[in-house]
Design a protein around this motif. Sequence first.
Motif, PDB file in Angstrom:
ATOM      1  N   ARG A 146      34.708  47.324  52.900  1.00 52.55           N
ATOM      2  CA  ARG A 146      33.285  47.039  52.779  1.00 52.55           C
ATOM      3  C   ARG A 146      33.072  46.094  51.611  1.00 52.55           C
ATOM      4  NH1 ARG A 146      29.887  52.538  53.538  1.00 52.55           N
ATOM      5  NH2 ARG A 146      28.900  51.542  55.297  1.00 52.55           N
ATOM      6  N   LEU A 147      32.079  45.233  51.747  1.00 51.00           N
ATOM      7  CA  LEU A 147      31.747  44.330  50.659  1.00 51.00           C
ATOM      8  C   LEU A 147      30.969  45.089  49.586  1.00 51.00           C
ATOM      9  CD1 LEU A 147      30.628  41.125  52.579  1.00 51.00           C
ATOM     10  CD2 LEU A 147      32.802  41.543  51.444  1.00 51.00           C
ATOM     11  N   VAL A 148      31.367  44.926  48.346  1.00 48.41           N
ATOM     12  CA  VAL A 148      30.659  45.533  47.215  1.00 48.41           C
ATOM     13  C   VAL A 148      30.472  44.471  46.143  1.00 48.41           C
ATOM     14  CG1 VAL A 148      31.434  47.909  47.571  1.00 48.41           C
ATOM     15  CG2 VAL A 148      32.802  46.388  46.171  1.00 48.41           C
ATOM     16  N   ARG A 149      29.375  44.612  45.407  1.00 46.24           N
ATOM     17  CA  ARG A 149      29.135  43.712  44.284  1.00 46.24           C
ATOM     18  C   ARG A 149      29.647  44.377  43.026  1.00 46.24           C
ATOM     19  NH1 ARG A 149      23.461  40.889  44.193  1.00 46.24           N
ATOM     20  NH2 ARG A 149      24.650  39.430  42.949  1.00 46.24           N
ATOM     21  N   ARG A 150      30.491  43.664  42.327  1.00 48.60           N
ATOM     22  CA  ARG A 150      31.056  44.155  41.069  1.00 48.60           C
ATOM     23  C   ARG A 150      30.550  43.273  39.943  1.00 48.60           C
ATOM     24  NH1 ARG A 150      34.695  47.995  41.895  1.00 48.60           N
ATOM     25  NH2 ARG A 150      35.689  48.171  43.916  1.00 48.60           N
ATOM     26  N   MET A 151      30.735  43.744  38.732  1.00 45.91           N
ATOM     27  CA  MET A 151      30.271  42.946  37.608  1.00 45.91           C
ATOM     28  C   MET A 151      31.236  43.017  36.437  1.00 45.91           C
ATOM     29  SD  MET A 151      27.524  45.822  37.343  1.00 45.91           S
ATOM     30  CE  MET A 151      27.582  45.616  39.055  1.00 45.91           C
ATOM     31  N   THR A 152      31.131  41.994  35.627  1.00 49.82           N
ATOM     32  CA  THR A 152      31.933  41.896  34.419  1.00 49.82           C
ATOM     33  C   THR A 152      31.056  41.262  33.351  1.00 49.82           C
ATOM     34  OG1 THR A 152      34.070  41.161  33.549  1.00 49.82           O
ATOM     35  CG2 THR A 152      32.901  39.619  34.975  1.00 49.82           C
ATOM     36  N   LEU A 153      31.386  41.504  32.101  1.00 49.02           N
ATOM     37  CA  LEU A 153      30.636  40.896  31.007  1.00 49.02           C
ATOM     38  C   LEU A 153      31.079  39.443  30.827  1.00 49.02           C
ATOM     39  CD1 LEU A 153      30.664  43.599  28.165  1.00 49.02           C
ATOM     40  CD2 LEU A 153      28.904  43.173  29.868  1.00 49.02           C
TER      41      LEU A 153
END
Length: 153
Positions: free
Chosen positions: A93-100
């Motif tokens: 599944r597509l997921v949105r991830r984040m990083t600083l």
Amino acid sequence: MHKCEHYTDSIYYLLEQTAKYCRYLGIQMFQKLNIHITMDEFAALDVIQVNDGICQRELAKLILKDRPSTGRILNSLEEKGYIKRFVDTKNNRLVRRMTLTEKGKQTTQEITRIIKSHMEKLPKVFSDEDKENLMSSLKQFRESLEKEVAMNI
């Protein structure tokens, strides 16, 4: 054993009161120190710093915010240039991830330094050992509650 005849005598009420005072203290501290982001934004930055590549759902669970509120926090942080979001897959599944971003890392470190410096000036209520014991007990209590509480985040 503590006899609890009223809700207002319970550990749940005492913890709720304490949490509210902590929140108000944080809000006032952020205003007094002219910190240019909200406490919720800072909490998100701090969690992302510790959990690089975290997805929005996992972040929401850690900061105890619903997904729409978490989305608004992330939109604000992204607009300010503190985080970068990217698409990844998890269980097909597509997921949105984040990083600083670098700016986000520097901002998080600077705000952490400011907060720690300010907190050191507050009156000491607990010894270091008492504080560690309290934190351990609260963590243990929270973990037992997590098993009983259905959180739809």
